[in-house]
Design a protein around this motif. Sequence first.
Motif, PDB file in Angstrom:
ATOM      1  N   GLN A   1       1.012  -1.102   0.050  1.00  0.00           N
ATOM      2  CA  GLN A   1      -0.190  -0.139   0.119  1.00  0.00           C
ATOM      3  C   GLN A   1       1.293   1.209   0.063  1.00  0.00           C
ATOM      4  N   GLY A   2       0.558   1.928  -0.806  1.00  0.00           N
ATOM      5  CA  GLY A   2       1.418   3.337  -0.863  1.00  0.00           C
ATOM      6  C   GLY A   2       2.315   3.604  -1.652  1.00  0.00           C
ATOM      7  N   GLN A   3       2.410   3.155  -2.141  1.00  0.00           N
ATOM      8  CA  GLN A   3       4.140   2.891  -2.743  1.00  0.00           C
ATOM      9  C   GLN A   3       4.575   4.166  -4.065  1.00  0.00           C
ATOM     10  N   ASP A   4       3.266   4.634  -4.383  1.00  0.00           N
ATOM     11  CA  ASP A   4       3.306   6.216  -5.130  1.00  0.00           C
ATOM     12  C   ASP A   4       4.321   6.823  -3.913  1.00  0.00           C
ATOM     13  N   GLN A   5       3.837   6.920  -2.636  1.00  0.00           N
ATOM     14  CA  GLN A   5       4.506   7.272  -1.068  1.00  0.00           C
ATOM     15  C   GLN A   5       6.767   7.542  -1.400  1.00  0.00           C
ATOM     16  N   LEU A   6       6.244   6.766  -1.909  1.00  0.00           N
ATOM     17  CA  LEU A   6       8.232   6.269  -1.875  1.00  0.00           C
ATOM     18  C   LEU A   6       8.735   7.520  -2.938  1.00  0.00           C
ATOM     19  N   ARG A   7       9.906   8.039  -2.368  1.00  0.00           N
ATOM     20  CA  ARG A   7      10.756   8.729  -3.129  1.00  0.00           C
ATOM     21  C   ARG A   7      12.023   8.057  -2.101  1.00  0.00           C
ATOM     22  N   TYR A   8      13.170   8.714  -3.142  1.00  0.00           N
ATOM     23  CA  TYR A   8      14.671   8.211  -2.805  1.00  0.00           C
ATOM     24  C   TYR A   8      15.171   9.510  -2.813  1.00  0.00           C
ATOM     25  N   LEU A   9      16.608  10.035  -1.546  1.00  0.00           N
ATOM     26  CA  LEU A   9      17.223  10.975  -2.594  1.00  0.00           C
ATOM     27  C   LEU A   9      18.816  10.580  -2.220  1.00  0.00           C
ATOM     28  N   LYS A  10      19.020  10.970  -2.901  1.00  0.00           N
ATOM     29  CA  LYS A  10      20.401  11.068  -3.290  1.00  0.00           C
ATOM     30  C   LYS A  10      21.874  12.091  -2.656  1.00  0.00           C
ATOM     31  N   LEU A  11      22.496  11.535  -1.574  1.00  0.00           N
ATOM     32  CA  LEU A  11      23.614  12.796  -1.109  1.00  0.00           C
ATOM     33  C   LEU A  11      24.253  13.072  -1.775  1.00  0.00           C
ATOM     34  N   SER A  12      24.979  12.423  -2.479  1.00  0.00           N
ATOM     35  CA  SER A  12      25.919  12.826  -3.829  1.00  0.00           C
ATOM     36  C   SER A  12      25.431  12.091  -5.404  1.00  0.00           C
ATOM     37  N   GLU A  13      26.403  12.593  -5.961  1.00  0.00           N
ATOM     38  CA  GLU A  13      26.313  11.899  -7.768  1.00  0.00           C
ATOM     39  C   GLU A  13      26.029  10.380  -7.704  1.00  0.00           C
ATOM     40  N   LYS A  14      27.033   9.705  -6.831  1.00  0.00           N
ATOM     41  CA  LYS A  14      27.199   8.141  -6.879  1.00  0.00           C
ATOM     42  C   LYS A  14      26.984   7.382  -6.047  1.00  0.00           C
ATOM     43  N   GLY A  15      25.466   8.496  -5.250  1.00  0.00           N
ATOM     44  CA  GLY A  15      25.588   8.287  -3.385  1.00  0.00           C
ATOM     45  C   GLY A  15      24.098   7.234  -4.055  1.00  0.00           C
ATOM     46  N   ILE A  16      24.283   5.950  -2.786  1.00  0.00           N
ATOM     47  CA  ILE A  16      23.023   5.447  -3.099  1.00  0.00           C
ATOM     48  C   ILE A  16      21.831   5.857  -2.849  1.00  0.00           C
ATOM     49  N   TYR A  17      21.005   5.204  -2.526  1.00  0.00           N
ATOM     50  CA  TYR A  17      19.605   5.558  -2.860  1.00  0.00           C
ATOM     51  C   TYR A  17      19.157   5.466  -1.592  1.00  0.00           C
ATOM     52  N   ARG A  18      18.592   6.204  -1.071  1.00  0.00           N
ATOM     53  CA  ARG A  18      17.917   6.451   0.687  1.00  0.00           C
ATOM     54  C   ARG A  18      16.714   6.412  -0.054  1.00  0.00           C
ATOM     55  N   TRP A  19      15.668   5.647  -0.149  1.00  0.00           N
ATOM     56  CA  TRP A  19      14.258   5.925   0.366  1.00  0.00           C
ATOM     57  C   TRP A  19      13.263   6.032   1.929  1.00  0.00           C
ATOM     58  N   TYR A  20      12.860   6.757   1.573  1.00  0.00           N
ATOM     59  CA  TYR A  20      12.003   7.750   2.340  1.00  0.00           C
ATOM     60  C   TYR A  20      10.519   7.417   1.947  1.00  0.00           C
ATOM     61  N   THR A  21       9.147   7.768   2.866  1.00  0.00           N
ATOM     62  CA  THR A  21       8.340   7.973   2.270  1.00  0.00           C
ATOM     63  C   THR A  21       7.700   9.398   2.044  1.00  0.00           C
ATOM     64  N   ASN A  22       7.212  10.189   1.336  1.00  0.00           N
ATOM     65  CA  ASN A  22       6.798  11.310   0.984  1.00  0.00           C
ATOM     66  C   ASN A  22       5.817  12.316   2.096  1.00  0.00           C
ATOM     67  N   CYS A  23       4.577  11.279   2.615  1.00  0.00           N
ATOM     68  CA  CYS A  23       3.647  11.403   3.356  1.00  0.00           C
ATOM     69  C   CYS A  23       4.413  11.592   4.649  1.00  0.00           C
ATOM     70  N   CYS A  24       5.188  10.694   5.400  1.00  0.00           N
ATOM     71  CA  CYS A  24       5.614  11.088   7.002  1.00  0.00           C
ATOM     72  C   CYS A  24       6.736  11.124   7.250  1.00  0.00           C
ATOM     73  N   GLN A  25       7.846  11.051   6.358  1.00  0.00           N
ATOM     74  CA  GLN A  25       9.409  11.306   6.073  1.00  0.00           C
ATOM     75  C   GLN A  25      10.312  10.227   6.616  1.00  0.00           C
ATOM     76  N   THR A  26       9.157   9.242   6.828  1.00  0.00           N
ATOM     77  CA  THR A  26       9.319   7.761   7.504  1.00  0.00           C
ATOM     78  C   THR A  26      10.949   6.878   6.195  1.00  0.00           C
ATOM     79  N   PRO A  27      12.132   7.230   6.948  1.00  0.00           N
ATOM     80  CA  PRO A  27      13.514   6.170   6.406  1.00  0.00           C
ATOM     81  C   PRO A  27      12.421   4.862   5.463  1.00  0.00           C
TER      82      PRO A  27
END
Length: 192
Positions: free
Chosen positions: A69-95
């Motif tokens: 449920q809620g896959q559309d709320q998943l977002r990722y953040l990369k802290l650098s161009e070659k960084g890893i994908y850090r996934w969190y939820t857009n709704c409440c910012q849960t990592p």
Amino acid sequence: MADIALECSCGKVKGVARNISPTTGRRVICYCGDCQNFAKKIGRTDDVLNAHGGTDIFQITPSQVEITQGQDQLRYLKLSEKGIYRWYTNCCQTPAGNMVGPKLPFIGIVHNFMACGDDSEKVLGPVRYSVMEQGAIKPQDTTKSMPSAEKSAGKFPIGLMIKIFARLFIDKIQGKNRPNAFFKSDGTPVSE
């Protein structure tokens, strides 16, 4: 082995991590600057990081994770161009988890996303490694020490790297990078 519910803080994103036990994954505490910066960027330092700046992570394969449920709320953040994908939820910012990319059968699920309650030690096992301890916040009270782990390392220990790469090789051959709840079949992320 048990199936563990995955859920964000507000309940909009739910899922399951399948076949979880202390032998099917590896529990680590990471004190790296990137984990700390990620928690800061999503505004969750108070409940993601422990008192010393570490993040409790359980390492499994993407094939063990299903978002129901809620896959559309998943977002990722990369802290650098070659960084890893850090996934969190857009709704409440849960990592949710950390991944190198869609081809590697590896995801580190962040403890906030796993609904283990008070049973995390029983279900996930003890912390096996504390890594990147050079980034840890040292206790101001010198009578207190860092949390204990089976093995501690200032950086990333060679022994752990060998175990991870051996496991990655076996899991890759077995196709455990698919299905992947965070990447589409063409290898692109499920979100922008």
